[in-house]
Design an enzyme around this catalytic site. Sequence first.
Site, short mmCIF file in Angstrom:
data_model
loop_
_atom_site.label_atom_id
_atom_site.label_comp_id
_atom_site.label_asym_id
_atom_site.label_seq_id
_atom_site.Cartn_x
_atom_site.Cartn_y
_atom_site.Cartn_z
N HIS A 32 -51.79 -22.63 74.25
CA HIS A 32 -50.90 -22.52 73.29
C HIS A 32 -50.51 -21.25 73.09
O HIS A 32 -49.53 -20.92 72.45
CB HIS A 32 -51.68 -22.97 72.10
N SER B 31 -46.61 -24.66 77.41
CA SER B 31 -46.79 -25.36 78.42
C SER B 31 -45.77 -24.75 79.52
O SER B 31 -44.67 -24.31 79.27
CB SER B 31 -46.28 -26.96 78.44
N LYS C 93 -44.05 -39.62 73.31
CA LYS C 93 -43.92 -39.66 74.55
C LYS C 93 -45.39 -40.07 75.29
O LYS C 93 -45.48 -40.86 76.21
CB LYS C 93 -43.23 -38.54 75.43
N ASP C 94 -46.36 -39.40 74.53
CA ASP C 94 -47.70 -39.42 75.10
C ASP C 94 -48.13 -40.90 74.86
O ASP C 94 -48.85 -41.39 75.61
CB ASP C 94 -48.56 -38.19 74.53
N GLU D 54 -69.55 -41.61 94.76
CA GLU D 54 -68.58 -42.31 94.15
C GLU D 54 -67.26 -41.72 94.71
O GLU D 54 -67.38 -40.44 95.36
CB GLU D 54 -68.66 -41.94 92.63
#
Lengths: 425, 259
Positions: free
Chosen positions: A216, A220, A244-245, A288
Amino acid sequence: MSGSKIEFKNPVLKWVEYRLPIFSFIDSSVGSGYPTPRNLSYWWNFGSLAGIVLAIMVVTGIVLAMHYTPHVDYAFLSVERIMRDVNYGWLIRYLHVNGGSMFFIVVYIHMFRGMFFGSYKEPRELLWIIGVFIILAMMATAFMGYVLPWGQMSFWGATVITNLFSAVPFVGEGIVQWLWGGFSVDNPTLNRFFSLHYLLPFVIFALVFVHLWALHEHKSNNPLGIDIKGPQDTIPFHPYYTVKDLYGLGWFMMFYLFFVFFAPDFFGEPDNYIEANPLVTPLHIVPEWYFLPFYAVLRAFTDEFWFFSWFMSWVMDAKLAGVVAMFASVLIIALLPWLDGNKVRSMRFRPLSWMFFLIFIADCILLGYIGAMTAEEPYVTIGQWATLYYFAHFLVIVPLVSRLEKTGQPPESIAAAVTKKTEEV
Amino acid sequence: MNKIVLTAVMAFALGTGAAQAASNVPTPAAQKWGFSGIVGHFDQPTLRRGFQIYREVCSGCHGLRLVAYRNLKDLGFTGDEVKEIAAEHEVFAGPDEEGEVLVEGDLRMRPARPTDKFVNPFANEEAARSSNVGALPPDLSLMAKARKKGPDYLYALLTGYHEEPPEGFELSDGMYYNDYFPGHQVAMAPPLADEMVEYEDGTPATLTQHARDVVTFLAWTASPELQDRKRMGIKTLLFLLVLTGMMYALKRKIWSDLH
């Protein structure tokens, strides 16, 4: 995570906000008070997805812990009791088991996105390094979580991986016994792994908080990799990116839940449905899937490996070399901000880097494939070359290509690029 | 203890010599199972025939320690029927009021109840091994999930016996040749054959039918939640599809004022 204060008419909200500015805090973190580049693509959905998966893992994990018994005699049975007799226990457990795989899928995409768009570059170096700490903490958590059901692969995976520390000179054996709390993987090991498996996700939460704090500060990055020049380049996080998320989350949940409901054991090993037995070694011990590339790096270092015998055999044995290389293969990612010397962030304007980025992804997938194979030819040799290429990518290709390549010219500003695109349409 | 560490390290260093030895086993052919696929479900008559085979054949050596008699209600048995099935077996009754655990030198026993788990055919591992030329018949509760392509593998194993091993193959005493068992030598005698079990519902009692039925039953013991899971999955995914569509519309609407 500072921002402008918001004003409330509601006296209760006003009262709270005056004493604890929590609403301003939320607003400036994920609300309308957080300015976000207006051109983020869907690749930017994976950060919030990772946060959501973390929350799902913590919630399902807390419920599982209410029914699970961390004891070598009961662990396997208590997991089966969850599957059979606890109300919707199968759902909670399959959400948790597959959630682990989803977490790594989402975070690996998140990392490759950061690599492609140069999100690690100045001034986001610390943001990137904290991210590497998060993936390390995730790996430790996932490894210990895999031990808890106390199946054959749990036990033997734990035995093999903890044994790696015996490669440390002089104190190796001591470290391994200290990790085990005894002379083999046994009840004390299971107990401490359960304890740490419960603890580490909260450490991850703290790291995520710092990750977001750093994010922040400079906001971004974006597909163009250019800085925000003014308010015309940004849109508020809410409602634009919240919606959008959420839309992206819908697709992700369908992908995730498809496995949970229709192929819940897709990512797992059948051997883990056999209770741990210290006297019977499984034919093929594999970690894994998300550890396979790193496992391939570990196994690449044999006495016959020319690179090892030429350059490393005079300081360490092959086992230690493998262990060092495996840890280095994760930690080296943290050095990217300095290995990459190009000022242009986004590979959209760096075609040569773009090409090598794709080869690097192919190499990671190849390493993953080799990690799942038995240690025989041709896999050993392929794995050794793929390992060398992995390190060469970071230590030779990125430093050279980034400094020598001819880059394109990114647009003046995000706003200019967006308007131009709209006009073209 | 050191031996364990050594085996682990060797397994790690050598990869898996043993896995290579076993890799000459053919991949089991993919069968069509009613319980596979998105709308897969267990066919109750098949499950009951499979249970009949387990009860009359497999249960002589193999346990189902994770399954309780009450779970048989899933197969359509009534509460009374389940009680009867359970009562055919005996479990340790625990001490009486005076703390005595023996009656005339034997452990105090009581008939099993629906809440008890399936009673093991052998009292302990030693007893199981001594009756089976040293081999331990594994518990079958999770077998359908504990092997790669579990149901296909089990079907291939049950139908993959040969009376004579191929020429040049040294078969040890008391062992049987099977195409699909790792190493081809298995201590289990061919458990199924044509006319092995007489079905109440008149289904032809062939080897392949027996194998299909018992594998379906074992798929149920391994994943008793399968039907609920798939049904909930279809509803959940349909719901998510609609929700995602709505989110898409909302996203379009909210973003429409930007360009």
